[in-house]
Design a protein around this motif. Structure first.
Motif, short mmCIF file in Angstrom:
data_model
loop_
_atom_site.label_atom_id
_atom_site.label_comp_id
_atom_site.label_asym_id
_atom_site.label_seq_id
_atom_site.Cartn_x
_atom_site.Cartn_y
_atom_site.Cartn_z
N LEU A 27 47.27 24.75 69.59
CA LEU A 27 46.46 23.78 70.34
C LEU A 27 45.03 23.75 69.80
CD1 LEU A 27 47.59 24.38 74.05
CD2 LEU A 27 47.86 22.28 72.73
N GLY A 28 44.49 24.93 69.48
CA GLY A 28 43.14 24.99 68.93
C GLY A 28 43.05 24.28 67.60
N ILE A 29 44.05 24.50 66.73
CA ILE A 29 44.07 23.81 65.44
C ILE A 29 44.14 22.31 65.64
CG2 ILE A 29 45.46 23.43 63.35
CD1 ILE A 29 46.33 26.39 63.58
N THR A 30 45.03 21.87 66.53
CA THR A 30 45.22 20.44 66.76
C THR A 30 43.95 19.79 67.32
OG1 THR A 30 47.56 20.86 67.24
CG2 THR A 30 46.68 18.73 67.94
N ALA A 31 43.28 20.51 68.21
CA ALA A 31 42.07 19.95 68.83
C ALA A 31 40.89 19.91 67.85
CB ALA A 31 41.69 20.77 70.06
N LYS A 32 40.82 20.86 66.93
CA LYS A 32 39.63 20.97 66.09
C LYS A 32 39.80 20.40 64.68
CE LYS A 32 36.95 24.57 66.72
NZ LYS A 32 36.40 25.93 66.82
N ASN A 33 41.01 20.30 64.20
CA ASN A 33 41.21 19.79 62.84
C ASN A 33 40.93 18.29 62.80
OD1 ASN A 33 41.80 19.66 60.16
ND2 ASN A 33 44.03 19.77 60.42
N LYS A 34 40.11 17.86 61.84
CA LYS A 34 39.68 16.46 61.80
C LYS A 34 40.03 15.73 60.51
CE LYS A 34 37.19 16.64 65.73
NZ LYS A 34 37.51 18.01 66.12
N ARG A 35 40.62 16.40 59.54
CA ARG A 35 40.83 15.75 58.24
C ARG A 35 42.28 15.89 57.77
NH1 ARG A 35 36.38 12.57 56.47
NH2 ARG A 35 34.57 13.47 57.52
N TYR A 36 42.87 14.75 57.39
CA TYR A 36 44.25 14.75 56.91
C TYR A 36 44.36 13.82 55.70
CZ TYR A 36 45.57 16.91 61.37
OH TYR A 36 45.66 17.75 62.44
N GLY A 37 45.33 14.08 54.85
CA GLY A 37 45.60 13.23 53.71
C GLY A 37 44.82 13.65 52.48
N ALA A 38 44.77 12.77 51.48
CA ALA A 38 44.08 13.05 50.22
C ALA A 38 42.58 12.80 50.37
CB ALA A 38 44.64 12.17 49.12
N ALA A 39 41.80 13.39 49.47
CA ALA A 39 40.34 13.19 49.42
C ALA A 39 39.70 13.44 50.78
CB ALA A 39 40.01 11.78 48.94
N THR A 40 40.09 14.55 51.42
CA THR A 40 39.64 14.78 52.79
C THR A 40 38.18 15.21 52.89
OG1 THR A 40 40.60 16.98 52.61
CG2 THR A 40 41.89 15.30 53.74
N SER A 41 37.51 15.42 51.75
CA SER A 41 36.08 15.68 51.84
C SER A 41 35.31 14.40 52.11
CB SER A 41 35.58 16.34 50.54
OG SER A 41 35.78 15.46 49.45
N ARG A 42 35.96 13.23 51.91
CA ARG A 42 35.29 11.95 52.14
C ARG A 42 36.08 11.03 53.07
NH1 ARG A 42 36.08 10.90 46.29
NH2 ARG A 42 37.36 12.74 46.61
N LEU A 43 37.40 11.21 53.10
CA LEU A 43 38.26 10.28 53.84
C LEU A 43 39.11 11.05 54.84
CD1 LEU A 43 39.59 8.34 50.73
CD2 LEU A 43 37.77 7.58 52.25
N GLY A 44 39.92 10.28 55.57
CA GLY A 44 40.97 10.89 56.38
C GLY A 44 40.52 11.53 57.67
N ARG A 45 39.40 11.07 58.25
CA ARG A 45 38.99 11.65 59.53
C ARG A 45 39.94 11.18 60.64
NH1 ARG A 45 34.61 14.16 61.97
NH2 ARG A 45 34.45 13.74 64.19
N VAL A 46 40.40 12.13 61.44
CA VAL A 46 41.41 11.87 62.47
C VAL A 46 40.97 12.48 63.79
CG1 VAL A 46 43.78 12.36 63.20
CG2 VAL A 46 43.32 11.75 60.82
N LYS A 47 41.22 11.76 64.88
CA LYS A 47 41.05 12.32 66.21
C LYS A 47 42.43 12.55 66.81
CE LYS A 47 38.78 11.69 70.68
NZ LYS A 47 37.87 10.82 71.48
N ASN A 48 42.73 13.80 67.11
CA ASN A 48 44.02 14.14 67.71
C ASN A 48 43.88 14.15 69.22
OD1 ASN A 48 45.49 14.55 65.27
ND2 ASN A 48 44.54 16.56 65.04
N HIS A 49 44.49 13.18 69.88
CA HIS A 49 44.49 13.15 71.35
C HIS A 49 45.69 13.98 71.83
CE1 HIS A 49 41.70 9.62 71.43
NE2 HIS A 49 42.32 9.31 70.30
N ILE A 50 45.43 15.11 72.48
CA ILE A 50 46.52 15.93 73.03
C ILE A 50 46.88 15.36 74.40
CG2 ILE A 50 47.20 18.23 73.81
CD1 ILE A 50 45.22 19.38 71.76
#
Length: 330
Positions: A196-219
């Motif tokens: 749950l902590g990983i899901t709530a706090k992780n914000k980047r998925y996919g390629a080039a995640t230093s610039r792209l791929g910001r995600v909000k995980n709604h639990i």
């Protein structure tokens, strides 16, 4: 810290730390998540083209086949594992790597998410993951959720000819939504809190995640029981049908829903939660799964995103080691 006296709702679907066994049992916990892109993202396997599927949705006269974009399961697993290992470094100073044959096999993350045996004689053990991900599907067709964008790596000369550095990869548009379920098998309450902590706090998925791929995980909810929850594909189909039938929305057909310019994340979240609970409804021949009260989920998530996570991981680590060492006793 997390025992069944405090959280009796977790007794079904999880195992106590001192009862962890390497023989699989049927204790399942499903975390229902709506992943919302907050920036452009690239989910490809060849670095160029988005992964697509062909999916039928609807029935009768209002039946369509559309091409959803995919957030392939490994795009979710890899990102969450990297984030989990970095959490352990921050909190417990554990040095563990994502190298397939170089994982420590001594931390909570390795023993929960699994690791492969290495050439090292001390690590000749393969640990099966107890966290299961499923490929997630966009609600909208790829023609409206994905766009090609020109990219160039120009170098530092003023003028140059076109080179192989020019490409047009597929970008998922911001606002794209992915219904998803994360399933834990035979996990302890502390391991559930960790995910749950990983899901709530992780914000980047996919390629080039230093610039792209910001995600909000709604639990949206946590469910426990003796069976796995519904699959992502079925839930995605249900949400599309529900959006079509919702009088508060403008789409009137399946085609309207899958080609809509955007969907409201809060409305989609409500429909996703209802779709999940309708599918597990025992009165409708559903699944042996019960919803965990929101207060319990909030407590677990607060512990996993606050200062208490270090103590949670320290306690769980001893139980995880005992679980791993059972293989040496056989």
């Amino acid at each position: 810290m997390f025992d069944y006296d405090t959280y009796p709702d977790l007794e079904d679907g999880t195992v106590a730390p001192d009862e962890m066994t390497i023989a699989p049992q049927n204790n399942f916990t499903s975390i229902l998540v709506l992943r919302e892109l907050e920036s452009h993202a690239i989910f490809t396997t060849d670095g160029q083209s988005a992964d697509l599927a062909s999916v039928a949705v609807g029935s009768g006269d209002d039946r369509e086949t559309y091409s959803p974009g995919l957030m392939f399961m490994r795009k979710q697993t890899g990102s969450d594992r990297r984030f989990g290992k970095s959490l352990q470094r921050d909190l417990l100073d554990i040095e563990c790597t994502m190298q397939v044959n170089g994982m420590c096999q001594d931390c909570v993350e390795c023993i929960l998410f699994g690791s492969a045996a290495s050439d090292d004689a001390d690590q000749a053990l393969s640990i099966t993951s107890r966290v299961m991900y499923d490929t997630a599907y966009t609600l909208r067709d790829a023609t409206v959720a994905i766009d090609e964008k020109f990219q160039n790596a120009p170098g530092d000369d003023y003028a140059k000819e076109a080179e192989a550095t020019i490409r047009e990869p597929d970008f998922f548009e911001p606002g794209t939504l992915f219904p998803a379920v994360i399933t834990l098998r035979d996990a302890t309450p502390a391991e559930l809190a960790f995910v749950l902590g990983i899901t709530a706090k992780n914000k980047r998925y996919g390629a080039a995640t230093s610039r792209l791929g910001r995600v909000k995980n709604h639990i949206l909810g946590v469910y426990t029981g003796s069976e796995e929850g519904p699959a992502n594909l079925g839930l995605t189909r249900d949400v599309i049908r529900r959006l079509r039938d919702d009088e508060a929305t403008t789409p009137e057909t399946i085609q309207d829903v899958i080609t809509e310019s955007a969907h409201d994340p809060e409305l989609v979240g409500d429909h996703l939660r209802q779709a999940f609970e309708e599918r597990i409804d025992a009165d409708r021949g559903g699944l042996d799964i019960e919803r965990v009260p929101a207060e319990t989920v909030n407590d677990l998530t607060a512990a996993a995103t606050g200062d208490d996570l270090a103590d949670v991981l320290k306690t769980q680590r001893e139980a995880s080691r005992a679980f791993r060492d059972q293989s040496k006793e056989e």
